[in-house]
Scaffold this motif. Structure first.
Motif, PDB file in Angstrom:
ATOM      1  N   TRP A   8       0.838  -1.207   0.000  1.00 21.63           N
ATOM      2  CA  TRP A   8       0.000   0.000   0.000  1.00 21.63           C
ATOM      3  C   TRP A   8       0.867   1.249   0.000  1.00 21.63           C
ATOM      4  CZ3 TRP A   8      -0.862   4.122   3.340  1.00 21.63           C
ATOM      5  CH2 TRP A   8      -1.982   4.882   3.062  1.00 21.63           C
ATOM      6  N   TRP A   9       1.910   1.283   0.852  1.00 19.23           N
ATOM      7  CA  TRP A   9       2.784   2.445   0.886  1.00 19.23           C
ATOM      8  C   TRP A   9       3.590   2.576  -0.397  1.00 19.23           C
ATOM      9  CZ3 TRP A   9       2.183   6.471   3.651  1.00 19.23           C
ATOM     10  CH2 TRP A   9       1.582   6.396   4.895  1.00 19.23           C
ATOM     11  N   ALA A  10       3.964   1.469  -0.982  1.00 16.42           N
ATOM     12  CA  ALA A  10       4.739   1.500  -2.222  1.00 16.42           C
ATOM     13  C   ALA A  10       3.904   2.060  -3.357  1.00 16.42           C
ATOM     14  CB  ALA A  10       5.228   0.105  -2.565  1.00 16.42           C
ATOM     15  N   MET A  11       2.591   1.874  -3.282  1.00 12.85           N
ATOM     16  CA  MET A  11       1.721   2.333  -4.360  1.00 12.85           C
ATOM     17  C   MET A  11       1.301   3.794  -4.203  1.00 12.85           C
ATOM     18  SD  MET A  11       1.616   0.001  -6.383  1.00 12.85           S
ATOM     19  CE  MET A  11       1.444  -1.674  -6.808  1.00 12.85           C
ATOM     20  N   ARG A  12       1.630   4.423  -3.072  1.00 16.25           N
ATOM     21  CA  ARG A  12       1.320   5.832  -2.858  1.00 16.25           C
ATOM     22  C   ARG A  12       2.621   6.622  -2.885  1.00 16.25           C
ATOM     23  NH1 ARG A  12      -3.312   7.795  -1.880  1.00 16.25           N
ATOM     24  NH2 ARG A  12      -5.034   6.579  -1.096  1.00 16.25           N
ATOM     25  N   GLN A  17       7.080  13.675 -13.283  1.00 18.07           N
ATOM     26  CA  GLN A  17       7.413  13.294 -14.655  1.00 18.07           C
ATOM     27  C   GLN A  17       8.494  12.208 -14.663  1.00 18.07           C
ATOM     28  OE1 GLN A  17       5.473  14.843 -16.908  1.00 18.07           O
ATOM     29  NE2 GLN A  17       6.286  13.737 -18.646  1.00 18.07           N
ATOM     30  N   SER A  18       9.508  12.375 -13.817  1.00 24.58           N
ATOM     31  CA  SER A  18      10.600  11.397 -13.798  1.00 24.58           C
ATOM     32  C   SER A  18      10.126  10.042 -13.272  1.00 24.58           C
ATOM     33  CB  SER A  18      11.773  11.918 -12.970  1.00 24.58           C
ATOM     34  OG  SER A  18      11.371  12.160 -11.642  1.00 24.58           O
ATOM     35  N   LEU A  19       9.199  10.032 -12.322  1.00 28.20           N
ATOM     36  CA  LEU A  19       8.659   8.773 -11.823  1.00 28.20           C
ATOM     37  C   LEU A  19       7.907   8.041 -12.930  1.00 28.20           C
ATOM     38  CD1 LEU A  19       7.882   6.838  -9.414  1.00 28.20           C
ATOM     39  CD2 LEU A  19       5.783   8.190  -9.289  1.00 28.20           C
ATOM     40  N   VAL A  20       7.079   8.760 -13.659  1.00 29.71           N
ATOM     41  CA  VAL A  20       6.271   8.143 -14.722  1.00 29.71           C
ATOM     42  C   VAL A  20       7.161   7.544 -15.803  1.00 29.71           C
ATOM     43  CG1 VAL A  20       4.526   8.573 -16.501  1.00 29.71           C
ATOM     44  CG2 VAL A  20       4.291   9.633 -14.259  1.00 29.71           C
ATOM     45  N   VAL A  21       8.229   8.238 -16.157  1.00 25.03           N
ATOM     46  CA  VAL A  21       9.149   7.751 -17.189  1.00 25.03           C
ATOM     47  C   VAL A  21       9.842   6.463 -16.745  1.00 25.03           C
ATOM     48  CG1 VAL A  21      11.282   8.294 -18.425  1.00 25.03           C
ATOM     49  CG2 VAL A  21       9.515  10.032 -18.196  1.00 25.03           C
ATOM     50  N   GLN A  28      -0.185  -1.888 -13.038  1.00 25.46           N
ATOM     51  CA  GLN A  28      -0.270  -1.341 -11.689  1.00 25.46           C
ATOM     52  C   GLN A  28      -0.911   0.034 -11.701  1.00 25.46           C
ATOM     53  OE1 GLN A  28       3.613  -0.370  -9.998  1.00 25.46           O
ATOM     54  NE2 GLN A  28       4.481  -0.236 -12.055  1.00 25.46           N
ATOM     55  N   ILE A  29      -1.365   0.453 -10.532  1.00 27.74           N
ATOM     56  CA  ILE A  29      -1.869   1.813 -10.332  1.00 27.74           C
ATOM     57  C   ILE A  29      -1.071   2.425  -9.199  1.00 27.74           C
ATOM     58  CG2 ILE A  29      -3.816   3.236  -9.603  1.00 27.74           C
ATOM     59  CD1 ILE A  29      -5.681   1.246 -10.924  1.00 27.74           C
ATOM     60  N   ILE A  30      -0.448   3.576  -9.479  1.00 32.05           N
ATOM     61  CA  ILE A  30       0.304   4.314  -8.467  1.00 32.05           C
ATOM     62  C   ILE A  30      -0.524   5.541  -8.117  1.00 32.05           C
ATOM     63  CG2 ILE A  30       2.467   5.483  -7.909  1.00 32.05           C
ATOM     64  CD1 ILE A  30       2.924   2.584  -8.664  1.00 32.05           C
ATOM     65  N   ARG A  31      -0.917   5.634  -6.856  1.00 36.52           N
ATOM     66  CA  ARG A  31      -1.723   6.764  -6.396  1.00 36.52           C
ATOM     67  C   ARG A  31      -0.818   7.864  -5.847  1.00 36.52           C
ATOM     68  NH1 ARG A  31      -4.670   2.372  -6.296  1.00 36.52           N
ATOM     69  NH2 ARG A  31      -6.871   2.519  -6.831  1.00 36.52           N
ATOM     70  N   ASP A  32      -1.224   9.103  -6.100  1.00 41.10           N
ATOM     71  CA  ASP A  32      -0.445  10.247  -5.644  1.00 41.10           C
ATOM     72  C   ASP A  32      -0.648  10.433  -4.143  1.00 41.10           C
ATOM     73  OD1 ASP A  32       1.259  12.498  -6.477  1.00 41.10           O
ATOM     74  OD2 ASP A  32      -0.406  13.728  -5.780  1.00 41.10           O
ATOM     75  N   VAL A  40      -1.646   7.277 -11.552  1.00 40.84           N
ATOM     76  CA  VAL A  40      -1.160   6.888 -12.871  1.00 40.84           C
ATOM     77  C   VAL A  40      -1.345   5.375 -12.978  1.00 40.84           C
ATOM     78  CG1 VAL A  40       1.259   6.699 -12.149  1.00 40.84           C
ATOM     79  CG2 VAL A  40       0.729   7.036 -14.548  1.00 40.84           C
ATOM     80  N   ARG A  41      -1.936   4.946 -14.073  1.00 38.09           N
ATOM     81  CA  ARG A  41      -2.157   3.521 -14.325  1.00 38.09           C
ATOM     82  C   ARG A  41      -1.171   3.092 -15.399  1.00 38.09           C
ATOM     83  NH1 ARG A  41      -8.019   2.486 -15.691  1.00 38.09           N
ATOM     84  NH2 ARG A  41      -7.496   3.963 -17.315  1.00 38.09           N
ATOM     85  N   VAL A  42      -0.478   2.004 -15.140  1.00 35.33           N
ATOM     86  CA  VAL A  42       0.508   1.484 -16.081  1.00 35.33           C
ATOM     87  C   VAL A  42       0.021   0.129 -16.570  1.00 35.33           C
ATOM     88  CG1 VAL A  42       2.927   0.860 -16.433  1.00 35.33           C
ATOM     89  CG2 VAL A  42       2.330   2.635 -14.789  1.00 35.33           C
TER      90      VAL A  42
END
Length: 142
Positions: A8-12, A17-21, A28-32, A40-42
């Motif tokens: 859960w913590w890893a996903m928040r 921009q650099s993280l998305v790249v 996966q889904i990374i929540r802000d 952002v959904r990958v």
């Protein structure tokens, strides 16, 4: 239980921009962690899309795709997410709001086209019938 908390913590994280790249090609889904509802959904192919998730009063949960990376930047997506979340807070479904705006724009465009065509037809009809020339010749005769 500890693994779930770690995941859960890893996903928040703060979405940048650099993280998305650098995100791996894993579904996966990374929540802000700074703007609740922005994520952002990958895909498993590595394609990243920005999404917004929220609850609408008496309307349930909504998840919308804001845009795809890299055509939409993180800053643009975050701004759009804030606007969409504000609508949700007011109890407005952003999907319906978008559809209503599109319908209104279509109505305005159709009305503008109709007015141009109508005015053009009227003026064209007057010219084709020679009304103006006949009127001028009658004035000369008098």
């Amino acid at each position: 239980s500890t693994n779930r908390l770690h995941i859960w913590w890893a996903m928040r994280r703060h979405i940048t921009q650099s993280l998305v790249v650098k995100l791996p090609a894993v579904s996966q889904i990374i929540r802000d962690n700074r703007l609740a509802g922005f994520a952002v959904r990958v895909s498993d192919k590595g394609k990243a899309s920005f999404i917004v998730e929220g609850r609408i009063r008496r309307g349930g949960t909504v998840r919308l795709t804001i845009g795809k990376h890299p055509s939409t930047t993180v800053a643009e997506a975050r701004t759009i997410a804030r606007d969409q979340l504000a609508l949700m807070d007011q109890g407005v479904d952003p999907r319906r709001h978008r559809d209503q705006q599109a319908e209104e724009a279509d109505r305005q465009a159709a009305h503008a086209t109709m007015m141009r065509v109508t005015l053009g037809d009227m003026l064209g009809g007057v010219r084709r019938q020679g009304f103006w020339h006949r009127r001028q010749s009658k004035l000369r005769e008098s």
